[in-house]
Design a protein around this motif. Structure first.
Motif, short mmCIF file in Angstrom:
data_model
loop_
_atom_site.label_atom_id
_atom_site.label_comp_id
_atom_site.label_asym_id
_atom_site.label_seq_id
_atom_site.Cartn_x
_atom_site.Cartn_y
_atom_site.Cartn_z
N VAL A 9 77.97 14.08 69.28
CA VAL A 9 76.80 14.36 70.14
C VAL A 9 76.38 13.11 70.89
N THR A 10 76.39 11.97 70.22
CA THR A 10 76.02 10.71 70.87
C THR A 10 76.98 10.38 72.00
N ALA A 11 78.27 10.47 71.73
CA ALA A 11 79.26 10.17 72.76
C ALA A 11 79.17 11.16 73.92
N LEU A 12 79.05 12.44 73.60
CA LEU A 12 78.95 13.46 74.65
C LEU A 12 77.69 13.27 75.49
N GLY A 13 76.59 12.99 74.82
CA GLY A 13 75.35 12.76 75.56
C GLY A 13 75.48 11.62 76.56
N ASP A 14 76.19 10.57 76.15
CA ASP A 14 76.36 9.43 77.05
C ASP A 14 77.36 9.69 78.17
N ASP A 19 74.24 5.41 81.09
CA ASP A 19 73.37 4.32 81.52
C ASP A 19 73.77 3.97 82.94
N ASP A 20 72.85 4.11 83.88
CA ASP A 20 73.16 3.80 85.27
C ASP A 20 71.90 3.37 86.00
N ASP A 21 71.95 3.33 87.31
CA ASP A 21 70.80 2.89 88.11
C ASP A 21 69.61 3.84 88.01
N HIS A 22 69.85 5.06 87.54
CA HIS A 22 68.78 6.04 87.45
C HIS A 22 68.04 5.99 86.11
N GLY A 23 68.63 5.32 85.12
CA GLY A 23 67.96 5.22 83.84
C GLY A 23 68.93 4.96 82.71
N PRO A 24 68.39 4.90 81.49
CA PRO A 24 69.23 4.61 80.32
C PRO A 24 70.07 5.81 79.90
N ALA A 25 71.07 5.53 79.08
CA ALA A 25 71.94 6.58 78.53
C ALA A 25 71.16 7.48 77.58
N ALA A 26 71.70 8.66 77.36
CA ALA A 26 71.07 9.63 76.46
C ALA A 26 70.83 9.04 75.07
N ALA A 28 70.27 6.01 74.26
CA ALA A 28 69.23 4.98 74.29
C ALA A 28 67.83 5.55 74.23
N VAL A 29 67.69 6.80 74.62
CA VAL A 29 66.36 7.42 74.60
C VAL A 29 66.20 8.44 73.47
N GLY A 30 67.17 8.48 72.56
CA GLY A 30 67.02 9.30 71.36
C GLY A 30 67.43 10.75 71.47
N ILE A 31 68.19 11.11 72.48
CA ILE A 31 68.61 12.50 72.64
C ILE A 31 69.41 13.00 71.42
N PRO A 32 70.35 12.23 70.88
CA PRO A 32 71.07 12.72 69.69
C PRO A 32 70.13 13.01 68.51
N ASP A 33 69.13 12.16 68.31
CA ASP A 33 68.17 12.39 67.23
C ASP A 33 67.35 13.65 67.49
N PHE A 34 66.97 13.87 68.74
CA PHE A 34 66.23 15.07 69.09
C PHE A 34 67.05 16.32 68.79
N ILE A 35 68.32 16.30 69.20
CA ILE A 35 69.19 17.46 68.96
C ILE A 35 69.35 17.70 67.46
N ASP A 36 69.57 16.64 66.70
CA ASP A 36 69.70 16.76 65.25
C ASP A 36 68.43 17.36 64.63
N GLU A 37 67.30 16.88 65.05
CA GLU A 37 66.02 17.41 64.55
C GLU A 37 65.87 18.88 64.90
#
Length: 98
Positions: A9-14, A19-26, A28-37
């Motif tokens: 999930v972490t790799a897929l999210g990224d 991480d690019d000019d528009h913002g941090p990678a998934a 970095a902002v906790g998306i994998p933890d959110f999905i797990d929760e």
């Protein structure tokens, strides 16, 4: 989720949100933890979504192993693109086999 599933999930999210000019990678902002929760909640909807997520992650990991002899999370970012493209292209050989 298992540790392997969390890594996928972490790799897929990224791949999807890098991480690019528009913002941090998934990751970095906790998306994998959110999905797990979310899929760990004790409700029927989340239990069903956990099964769907697990099936999808297993498919993605299987495509990666068939193509590169490594699980999805262990691939380079460039290699991770191929299984993701197979997922979104309905006419791909991997998608038809999955």
């Amino acid at each position: 989720m298992t540790e392997t599933e969390k890594a996928i999930v972490t790799a897929l999210g990224d791949v999807v949100i890098p991480d690019d000019d528009h913002g941090p990678a998934a990751s970095a902002v906790g998306i994998p933890d959110f999905i797990d929760e979310w899929v760990s909640a004790p409700y029927d909807l989340q239990r069903a979504e956990l099964k769907t997520l697990r099936d999808g992650l297993a498919w993605l990991d299987g495509v990666a192993r068939a193509k590169f002899s490594k699980g999805f999370a262990g691939l380079t970012p460039e290699q991770q693109t191929a299984p993701v493209e197979a997922l979104v292209k309905p006419d791909s050989e991997e998608r038809r086999q999955g």
